[in-house]
Design an enzyme around this catalytic site. Structure first.
Site, PDB file in Angstrom:
ATOM      1  N   ARG A   1      -2.003 -22.083 -19.738  1.00  0.00           N
ATOM      2  CA  ARG A   1      -1.302 -20.493 -19.515  1.00  0.00           C
ATOM      3  C   ARG A   1      -2.114 -19.953 -18.372  1.00  0.00           C
ATOM      4  NH1 ARG A   1      -2.035 -20.345 -25.179  1.00  0.00           N
ATOM      5  NH2 ARG A   1       0.479 -20.072 -26.233  1.00  0.00           N
TER       6      ARG A   1
ATOM      7  N   LYS B   1      -3.195 -16.879 -26.122  1.00  0.00           N
ATOM      8  CA  LYS B   1      -2.576 -15.743 -26.809  1.00  0.00           C
ATOM      9  C   LYS B   1      -2.647 -15.663 -28.742  1.00  0.00           C
ATOM     10  CE  LYS B   1       2.095 -16.000 -25.000  1.00  0.00           C
ATOM     11  NZ  LYS B   1       3.723 -15.888 -25.147  1.00  0.00           N
TER      12      LYS B   1
ATOM     13  N   HIS C   1       4.079 -21.466 -14.946  1.00  0.00           N
ATOM     14  CA  HIS C   1       4.534 -21.574 -15.437  1.00  0.00           C
ATOM     15  C   HIS C   1       5.245 -22.737 -15.454  1.00  0.00           C
ATOM     16  CE1 HIS C   1       3.672 -20.047 -19.651  1.00  0.00           C
ATOM     17  NE2 HIS C   1       4.710 -19.832 -20.298  1.00  0.00           N
TER      18      HIS C   1
ATOM     19  N   ARG D   1       2.780 -25.185 -16.107  1.00  0.00           N
ATOM     20  CA  ARG D   1       2.603 -25.497 -18.115  1.00  0.00           C
ATOM     21  C   ARG D   1       3.904 -26.627 -18.426  1.00  0.00           C
ATOM     22  NH1 ARG D   1       0.027 -23.470 -22.342  1.00  0.00           N
ATOM     23  NH2 ARG D   1       1.931 -22.679 -23.382  1.00  0.00           N
TER      24      ARG D   1
ATOM     25  N   HIS E   1       0.726 -23.688 -29.423  1.00  0.00           N
ATOM     26  CA  HIS E   1       1.254 -23.292 -29.782  1.00  0.00           C
ATOM     27  C   HIS E   1       1.480 -22.670 -31.225  1.00  0.00           C
ATOM     28  CE1 HIS E   1       4.882 -24.190 -26.582  1.00  0.00           C
ATOM     29  NE2 HIS E   1       4.155 -23.279 -25.852  1.00  0.00           N
TER      30      HIS E   1
ATOM     31  N   TYR F   1      10.367 -28.035 -24.553  1.00  0.00           N
ATOM     32  CA  TYR F   1      10.032 -28.433 -23.334  1.00  0.00           C
ATOM     33  C   TYR F   1      10.388 -30.241 -23.212  1.00  0.00           C
ATOM     34  CZ  TYR F   1       7.066 -24.233 -22.989  1.00  0.00           C
ATOM     35  OH  TYR F   1       6.282 -23.200 -22.114  1.00  0.00           O
TER      36      TYR F   1
END
Length: 296
Positions: A144, A168, A239, A242, A265, A274
């Site tokens: 990220r 995150k 992004h 990514r 994730h 994706y």
């Protein structure tokens, strides 16, 4: 806008107890403000499921995408769960409210050829080597923007080909780095040593000519600049690199779990967005692998 004390209490909880990033906090503040605007009062103890459904319908009528409404409902749901846990509220009016479904669209990605073109920078100047290094790192490891901004030299183990990043929710993960990215980073670190930093404690991997950690905006600007310079016919942003990493890895490896780990994730359903694998491929894998599906 004046914040209701319940809102302030929740934002303090997310900031100091959950340790969310400033960008995430801004999103929660916005979503809670929208809740009050849509229902037209902030007496949260009197909110009903009908109020929340009407609010969702208003957002839908304004053309807000189903995924965006789902994100907002999730923020509201978390807020009311907090009120139940910490402030003795009885029920969560958002519990059984779901966002309207929108047509699923795959994230835009660059082709492998476009990626190769983007990172094929022959500029050996200070900034050229730096930018090549972070472009290679973005695509090599699927990081990220915030992760690239915050990475420090000590987070790298170039001998083992591993980078440690904080994603995150302050979750730490280790991600492989490809050989091309390792070489580009090594070239940059050699040049970086000549930069005089204003603060000797600055250990950021990517810094400006003045010795300060690069900002997210600066990295975004440099990526767009190189996309134009390298002749990429697309609006390139961090992004997108990514997305491209995830898509290309899934196409090559077909290992959803591994890509989920690399991307950091929490839920595999996020990673599935994706994948460009078609149903026929999945069906053939099922027929070959499942004990009750093998053809006699």
């Amino acid at each position: 806008m004046e914040h209701n004390h319940f809102q302030k209490s929740y934002i303090d909880y997310l900031t100091f107890e959950k340790g969310l990033s400033s960008n995430s906090i801004k999103s929660y503040v916005h979503d809670l403000a929208q809740l009050v605007v849509l229902i037209e009062h902030d007496r949260f103890e009197s909110f009903t499921i009908q109020d929340i459904r009407r609010a969702s319908a208003k957002l839908n009528s304004r053309g807000l995408h189903g995924k965006s409404i789902a994100r907002m409902l999730s923020a509201w749901r978390g807020f009311f769960n907090y009120l139940i846990e910490r402030h003795q509220f009885k029920e969560n009016p958002v519990k059984d409210v779901h966002a309207p479904k929108s047509a699923k669209t795959l994230p835009q990605t660059l082709s492998i050829e476009q990626i190769v073109k983007l990172v094929s920078i022959d500029d050996t100047s200070l900034l050229g080597l730096r930018d090549k290094a972070f472009l290679e790192l973005f695509y090599s490891s699927g990081l990220r923007l915030s992760e690239v901004v915050n990475v420090n030299i000590n987070d790298l183990d170039l001998q083992e080909g591993i980078i440690t990043v904080i994603g995150k929710g302050n979750k730490t993960r280790m991600v492989p780095i490809g050989q091309k990215a390792i070489h580009a980073i090594q070239c940059w670190i050699e040049k970086r040593a000549a930069i005089k930093t204003e603060d000797k404690s600055v250990d950021a991997l990517f810094i400006t000519e003045r010795g300060k950690r690069m900002s997210a905006r600066a990295i975004q600007y440099r990526i767009q600049m190189w996309a134009i310079k390298q002749g990429i016919d697309s609006t390139v942003h961090p992004h997108l690199l990514r997305h491209s990493f995830a898509s290309h890895m899934l196409q090559s490896s077909q290992d959803l779990r591994a890509v989920q780990e690399m991307l950091g994730h929490a839920n595999i359903s996020t990673t599935q967005v994706y994948t460009h694998l078609d149903f026929q491929h999945l069906a053939s894998i099922y027929d070959k692998a499942h004990p009750r599906a093998k053809k006699k």
